[in-house]
Design an enzyme around this catalytic site. Structure first.
Site, PDB file in Angstrom:
ATOM      1  N   HIS A 345     -22.453  20.861  17.378  1.00 32.28           N
ATOM      2  CA  HIS A 345     -21.358  19.963  16.509  1.00 32.28           C
ATOM      3  C   HIS A 345     -20.807  19.245  17.787  1.00 32.28           C
ATOM      4  O   HIS A 345     -20.586  17.725  18.040  1.00 32.28           O
ATOM      5  CB  HIS A 345     -20.486  20.423  15.349  1.00 32.28           C
ATOM      6  N   CYS A 346     -20.824  19.767  18.789  1.00 30.13           N
ATOM      7  CA  CYS A 346     -20.051  19.008  20.397  1.00 30.13           C
ATOM      8  C   CYS A 346     -20.990  18.642  20.897  1.00 30.13           C
ATOM      9  O   CYS A 346     -20.573  17.507  21.773  1.00 30.13           O
ATOM     10  CB  CYS A 346     -19.726  20.695  21.059  1.00 30.13           C
ATOM     11  N   ARG A 347     -22.391  18.204  20.656  1.00 30.90           N
ATOM     12  CA  ARG A 347     -23.330  17.705  21.633  1.00 30.90           C
ATOM     13  C   ARG A 347     -23.824  16.433  20.585  1.00 30.90           C
ATOM     14  O   ARG A 347     -24.544  16.079  20.930  1.00 30.90           O
ATOM     15  CB  ARG A 347     -23.819  18.548  22.063  1.00 30.90           C
TER      16      ARG A 347
END
Length: 661
Positions: A345-347
């Site tokens: 999700h962060c990337r």
């Protein structure tokens, strides 16, 4: 620096825009996300400096689970290549690259891996950027101009001069989407919305904006994102960003990690959230995913892309998502650098569909037959500006049956309504809504449609509400009237909560108790009448549900003894606190004889201010303030209430409160 948006048709490159910028130093992509976040605390953001006027109203913040036309990633890829292949099957993969040489390298890698490059576009930043596109990517809204907009925040690396222009601005310029800069420092990993006016962030927002008063954030989020309910949680629970431990699946359900090592703070948060009202008019349903890191997944249209870590809980996480989101394609992806606080999700960052056919609907809940069909309505808006080609339909069926359509009727202002035919008691009904506009978009509600329909049960309701009421056993006469507060929950819904009470055996008028926002289960009402020291109050609470039988539950009777004196002399303020001890919420009440300038603050035992609850003028009378200590540790805290005004001598009262988690 130059950047350009390119649309790849297989190996061809079509230049859509070229904008000159200044080349500057790069960020260190080897720095961990945690190190980056900790470094940002050393260089805090200034007070909010609104850089753009707010978007025209009404404003709608777009949720991650709504229709997307693309996804934003960075290069070199911090992700497995087969994830790019998967995402490019049905949406555009936008890749942020440093320069044209890096774009050619990325394109070559994509071709070799079998990525559908007709679904690839590139954004040339002109300088290295980090791989956390979630954090510096765009937040999407729909504006009162009937168009998609982008919200741009003050990302840490940009503030340090590592990149001269924000990626959201570049995307907005390339795609012709208006961009609204808030001046707030926050990352996309610390933001989740239900698409219906609610947002959840952690107090990391306050940490990186230390010069901004906490009370300024809700107003700014309302002005720029249309947020009506702003929910702030503690970073101490399980991570600095909300996506490290929780995720909206839809407006009523949140998935939360379930660590193998017990985390009492997180469990308190889960309990607390199950008392809040969701946008579907019911308490939130919390779904647990075993292990840590798995909330860092991406919902991309009909796919749920879940990080894998080579841990024993990997397969359990996939099962949890499959059970929570039937009809979706659930895939797991491993990458060597994924961690529980920095994963898929962060990337990545979904890119909302500019021409979204947006369907908003509050589902039917379990109900009783009353002789009529089951009415429902929906708000359907085609942002493509292409009208619906036909009225939307309700596709419904009973358990084991086949779907039948009901054509909906237009009521004006994007509102449609329809009725599902009445069915016998004991019937389970499943339904979804379907609409199609002139752009060719076909959308359902819920999004996945037939694979995961809405469901309600029709039948008699013999289950009474649950009531919990535990008032103080004694209060000072000066604290009267102290509001009664109770917990009430029904399997369907509550029609009435009231307190029945007497003073010295004389019955008093029942106190109608109203739901306390933003809760779904807590009610409050203030009694009347006068008391003096030695008086005895007998009180109980009743809750009545909405059933035909009007199922009713009464709490036990409780006795409240009035102590002290009713003569407060010339004192300007009186205070009360209930409950105390508390976990994690209590209500401070105070009564002013005159309109006053009030400051109400809370301190820990070391004398450090941990909250400022009131700072401003208040009229004469009784006031209540809710104190949420979910992000604080157990212990003793002190409140201090100061009041001055109307020529009276300034007055101060203090008291202790005990937080027990």
């Amino acid at each position: 620096m130059t950047y350009l948006h390119t649309n790849i048709k297989w190996a061809g490159i079509h230049l859509l825009s070229i904008i000159l910028c200044v080349n500057i130093a790069s960020a260190n992509s080897e720095m961990s996300k945690l190190e980056l976040l900790e470094k940002s605390l050393i260089n805090p953001a200034p007070a909010i400096r609104l850089t753009d006027d707010p978007p025209p109203e009404p404003i709608i913040a777009v949720a991650e689970f709504e229709p997307a036309e693309g996804v934003l990633v960075s290069y070199p890829l911090p992700l497995p290549m087969h994830l790019i292949v998967e995402m490019a099957e049905d949406c555009v993969v936008w890749t942020v690259v440093d320069d044209e040489n890096e774009m050619q390298q990325a394109l070559g890698d994509y071709v070799l891996a079998g990525v559908d490059t007709s679904n690839c576009s590139f954004l040339i930043a002109g300088a290295p950027t980090d791989w956390w596109t979630r954090d510096y990517g765009p937040w999407y809204i729909f504006t009162g101009n009937d168009e998609l907009g982008i919200i741009n925040n003050d990302y840490f690396w940009y503030a340090q001069g590592n990149v001269s222009t924000d990626v959201p601005v570049m995307l907005g310029d390339s795609l012709g989407i208006p961009v609204y800069s808030t001046g707030i420092r926050n990352e996309g990993g610390n933001y989740m919305t239900d698409g219906m006016g609610k947002v959840i962030v952690t107090d990391w927002l306050e940490m990186v904006n230390p010069l901004t008063p906490p009370e300024a954030f809700p107003g700014t989020y309302e002005d720029y994102l249309g947020i009506e309910t702003f929910i702030l949680t503690g970073t101490h629970l399980a991570g600095l960003h909300i996506d490290m431990w929780a995720k909206y699946l839809d407006p009523e359900r949140i998935i939360v990690i379930d660590p193998e090592v017990p985390n009492q703070g997180l469990e308190d948060w889960v309990d607390y959230f199950q008392t809040l009202m969701s946008s579907y008019g019911r308490p939130y349903e919390i779904i647990r995913v075993p292990g840590v890191g798995y909330s860092n997944a991406l919902i991309l249209n009909n796919k749920v892309l879940v990080p894998q870590f080579n841990w024993s809980t990997d397969s359990l996480a996939l099962v949890a998502y499959e059970e929570a989101m039937p009809g979706y394609e659930v895939y797991g992806f491993y990458w060597w650098s994924f961690s529980d606080g920095d994963a898929l999700h962060c990337r990545t960052h979904e890119m909302a569909d500019q021409g979204m056919l947006r369907i908003v609907h509050i589902p039917i809940h379990d109900l009783e037959n009353d002789g009529s069909d089951y009415y429902l309505e929906t708000d359907i808006h085609p942002y493509s500006n292409e009208p619906l080609i036909a009225p939307p339909v309700i596709m419904w069926k009973t358990e084991g049956g086949s779907y039948s359509p009901v054509t909906m009727t237009f009521a004006g202002d994007d509102i449609y309504y329809g009725e599902i035919p009445q069915q016998p008691d004991g019937t389970d009904i499943y339904y979804y809504l379907e609409a199609e506009d002139g752009s060719g978009r076909v959308e359902n509600h819920p999004y996945i449609g037939e694979g995961n329909p809405h469901h309600f049960h029709v039948g008699s309701d013999d289950e009474p509400p649950i009531v919990e009421f535990n008032p103080l056993t004694s209060i000072q006469a000066s604290e009267w009237p102290l509001p009664f507060k109770a917990y009430a929950l029904d399997n369907r819904w509550i029609s009435e909560v009231a307190a029945e009470y007497s003073i010295n055996g004389l019955p008093q008028t029942d106190v109608d108790m109203e739901l306390i926002e933003p809760f779904a289960v807590y009610y409050r009402g203030t009694p009347t009448g006068t008391v003096q020291a030695g008086d005895v109050i007998e009180v109980r609470v009743k809750a009545v549900d909405t059933s035909v039988n009007q199922n009713t539950t009464y709490s036990d009777y409780y006795t409240i003894t009035i102590e002290g004196t009713t003569d407060r002399g010339s004192e300007q303020i009186t205070t009360g606190l209930h409950p105390n001890p508390f976990n994690p919420i209590t209500v401070l009440s105070f009564q002013l004889q005159d309109a006053s300038l009030v400051n109400l603050t809370v301190y820990n035992v070391s004398g450090k201010k941990v909250a400022e609850l009131v700072n401003g003028w208040r009229d004469a009378g009784v006031h209540e303030v809710t104190f949420d200590a979910s992000k604080l540790a157990s212990g003793i805290y002190v409140y201090r209430l100061e009041a001055s005004g109307s020529g009276a001598t300034p007055t101060m009262e203090t008291g202790k409160m005990v937080l027990m988690k």
